[in-house]
Design an enzyme around this catalytic site. Structure first.
Site, PDB file in Angstrom:
ATOM      1  CG  ASP A  71       0.536   3.857   7.732  1.00 30.39           C
ATOM      2  OD1 ASP A  71      -0.083   3.193   6.889  1.00 30.39           O
ATOM      3  OD2 ASP A  71       1.548   3.433   8.302  1.00 30.39           O
ATOM      4  CB  ALA A 112      -0.939   0.009   1.212  1.00 32.11           C
ATOM      5  CD  GLU A 113       2.635   1.575   3.538  1.00 37.17           C
ATOM      6  OE1 GLU A 113       1.665   2.142   4.085  1.00 37.17           O
ATOM      7  OE2 GLU A 113       2.708   0.340   3.406  1.00 37.17           O
ATOM      8  CG  ASN A 145      -1.834   1.960   4.731  1.00 38.81           C
ATOM      9  OD1 ASN A 145      -1.368   0.874   5.035  1.00 38.81           O
ATOM     10  ND2 ASN A 145      -1.292   2.747   3.817  1.00 38.81           N
TER      11      ASN A 145
END
Length: 631
Positions: free
Chosen positions: A333, A206-207, A291
């Site tokens: 986050d 997701a980052e 997130n």
């Protein structure tokens, strides 16, 4: 290679039909085998020990009276330096061990663990290391007991996105399938999870703007049975007509698109790299989505459904029965992938089937697992400040705007930090005491957002973080970054709590011996009285722990085991030799003192009373020669 089968990530209609056929013919048998195996003290066949994921053992050979006599029985080194998360499996007298990248797998015969029975060392694309978010960790293995013409299998997720099934007998490769594409930053760190004749596999990244999904593969050949996403059109999320029918206030149709601006959902995060639980009676599998992406909330207006959501899916077809979004429009986050533990309890005198989930956002949630009703929503610590309370009618946590992360504003003293007051720790639940044992963080932060473009395969965050101990810690010396607590869901209260120098990042094990075990980042393995919290025993390990303990019986002896090997998000400063306090998404500054307490090195420690084990029972076991020549 003989028996090797390869499939792409998208199943053909015929492949799905074959997989469904397998499910109909032998799924119940496979399910029953795993359930029966998990009941035995001699086995530890899945993450969390059984489908409740409560990591509780009925064994009491090791107890409060004799735990002081625990000694090392035997050890195993993986030879790798990166963090070692998860825990080994034990099935029918064989232990299966996994490692960090390159995700090696080892099988040890517990009658003679000094000799490796078999080992599997995959050749992975080294590019996977550059797109891994927070160290090169892996959270464990899955076991399939065999069925039909398919042998017993050990299933391993690799960082480079491949899922491999190995024959449990000899470690040879049975099938291999690509689940994730590292070119767009999608990796695999989650432990696979076997239910019926399927293995459930999540996703990471997701980052880096990866759109999260969960996939079910046939254990027989790796064919895809279903894949469901966290964002996008209803049909791709698995939303049907009865979704959230018991709680329409949570949201129902069309929101995977409508709560995003434009096509932002396509790079919207919601990956699931944590833990699963399964209720065979309801046929529902539970997990949390992570997130949204990017972290910078200004760049993605809306509630961003269905990221940050406790999901309950029909395991046969992936259909989403209910989804409860814990943090609408997450701006800190607070990835919601944490452990979900199942229990049957009386709450205010009413018998209920429950799931309990300690979230990164600082709230521990208890839901009715049959329909998603919100039963409890308590703060993990009284220092949580981003929320004032949770509206129990709507389920929405009410924000304190002072601790928001909007553009052109530096948020300060935000509690919890992006690491949350809980992260990937696999906690435990004692059904006799009706207490949850929580290994949590005590970390706050400053947050300054910035704008950035999306580029496939590159980090897509948009925030600079500084982290430090919470208000109960020693902020001057950067200590007091963790807590361990005993939580009672019925009374919404904590029976006991204790501060730790650093976080107990890996999690806990509870036993009928009135004990709770856990490891710490600074390298201690500890046992406390689970009723009172009193510290009864500890051992200094070669390196800090980010894995969680397990226990098993072999030849009448109870053993307790734990991976050592510091790393993970809190250990990135050590692992990659970083000194900028904002590096590692803020972890380097928070854990700046960790290097003074531990160093890298990965392996397994196995303990028993007085160190009893195969070599203490027979000192000549597996000796090359017992003859002594005297001159």
């Amino acid at each position: 290679m003989n028996g090797l089968k390869r499939f792409g990530t998208i199943a053909s209609a015929s492949c799905v039909a074959i997989a469904v056929g397998f499910l109909g013919s032998s799924a119940a048998v496979a399910n029953d085998k795993l359930i029966e195996l998990s009941k035995s003290n001699e086995n530890y066949v899945m993450p969390g020990k059984d489908y409740t994921s409560d990591n509780y053992s009925k064994m009491d050979q090791i107890n409060t009276k004799n735990v002081k006599d625990l000694r090392v029985s035997w050890t195993f080194s993986t030879g790798l330096l990166n963090g070692h998360e998860g825990t080994p499996l034990v099935v029918d007298g064989v232990m299966y061990i996994n490692s960090s990248f390159p995700n090696n797998v080892y099988a040890l015969d517990l009658d003679n663990p000094g000799k490796i029975k078999w080992q599997y060392k995959p050749k992975q694309d080294p590019a996977a290391r550059s797109v891994a978010c927070c160290d090169l960790v892996n959270r464990g293995l899955a076991y399939f007991p065999g069925g039909g013409d398919t042998p017993a299998l050990i299933i391993n997720n690799q960082l480079d996105g491949n899922v491999v099934a190995l024959k449990a007998e000899d470690g040879s490769l049975y099938w291999k399938v690509e689940n994730s594409d590292i070119k767009v930053g999608s990796t695999l760190t989650v432990a696979p999870y076997v239910v019926k004749d399927m293995v459930i596999v999540g996703s990471s990244g997701a980052e880096l703007g990866v759109r999260g999904y969960a996939t079910a593969y046939s254990v027989h050949d790796g064919g895809q049975v279903w894949r469901m996403y966290a964002t996008g059109p209803d049909e791709e999320i698995g939303i049907g007509d009865d979704f959230n029918s018991a709680n329409p206030q949570y949201g129902q149709k069309g929101l995977g698109l409508a709560t995003w601006e434009g096509d932002a959902w396509k790079i919207g995060g919601g990956t699931n790299w944590g833990w699963y639980a399964y209720d065979p009676d309801l046929n529902l599998i539970y997990y949390g989505s992570g997130n949204p992406s990017p972290w910078n909330e200004t760049m993605r207006p809306g509630d961003n459904k269905w990221t940050m959501t406790i999901m309950a899916r029909d395991v046969d077809n992936g259909e989403l029965k209910f989804g409860y979004q814990k943090t609408p429009h997450d701006e800190w986050d607070y990835a919601g992938v944490n452990v979900i533990m199942l229990s049957d309890q009386q709450i205010e005198g009413k018998d209920m089937k429950l799931l309990t989930h300690p979230d990164r956002n600082g709230i521990i949630y208890t839901l009715d697992r049959t329909n998603g009703d919100l039963v409890r929503a308590d703060f993990l610590d009284d220092t949580v400040n981003v929320w004032t309370h949770v509206d129990m009618e709507t389920g929405i946590p009410v924000r304190d705007p002072e601790y928001g992360t909007r553009m052109d504003h530096k948020g300060t003293d935000i509690c919890p930090s992006a690491m949350g007051y809980h992260d990937q720790a696999h906690d435990s639940y004692d059904p006799e005491k009706e207490l949850f044992y929580l290994a949590i963080n005590h970390i706050c932060m400053d947050w300054e957002p910035f704008m950035l473009p999306y580029r496939a395969g590159q980090f897509f965050v948009g925030a600079t973080l500084s982290m430090y101990p919470g208000p109960k810690g020693d902020r001057q010396n950067y200590l007091g970054l963790g807590q361990v607590k005993a939580y009672d869901a019925d009374s919404s209260s904590y029976k006991w709590s204790v501060m730790e120098r650093f976080a107990a990042w890996g999690g806990t094990l509870a036993t009928a011996g009135d004990l709770v075990f856990y490891g710490t980042l600074d390298g201690y393995f500890k046992a406390r009285n689970s009723e009172t919290g009193e510290l009864l025993w500890k051992f200094k390990m070669p390196s800090g722990a980010i894995g969680y303990p397990m226990t098993y019986e072999h030849n009448g002896t109870q053993y307790v085991a734990l991976y050592y090997g510091v790393g993970g998000w809190p250990g990135v400063g050590l692992v990659f030799d970083l000194d900028d306090p904002t590096a590692g998404l803020g972890a380097v500054g928070a854990f700046r003192e960790l290097q003074n307490w531990t160093q890298q090195g990965g392996g397994l420690l196995v303990f028993s009373l007085d160190g009893k084990g195969p070599y203490s029972d027979d000192v000549t076991l597996d000796e090359y020669s017992t003859e002594v020549i005297r001159n």
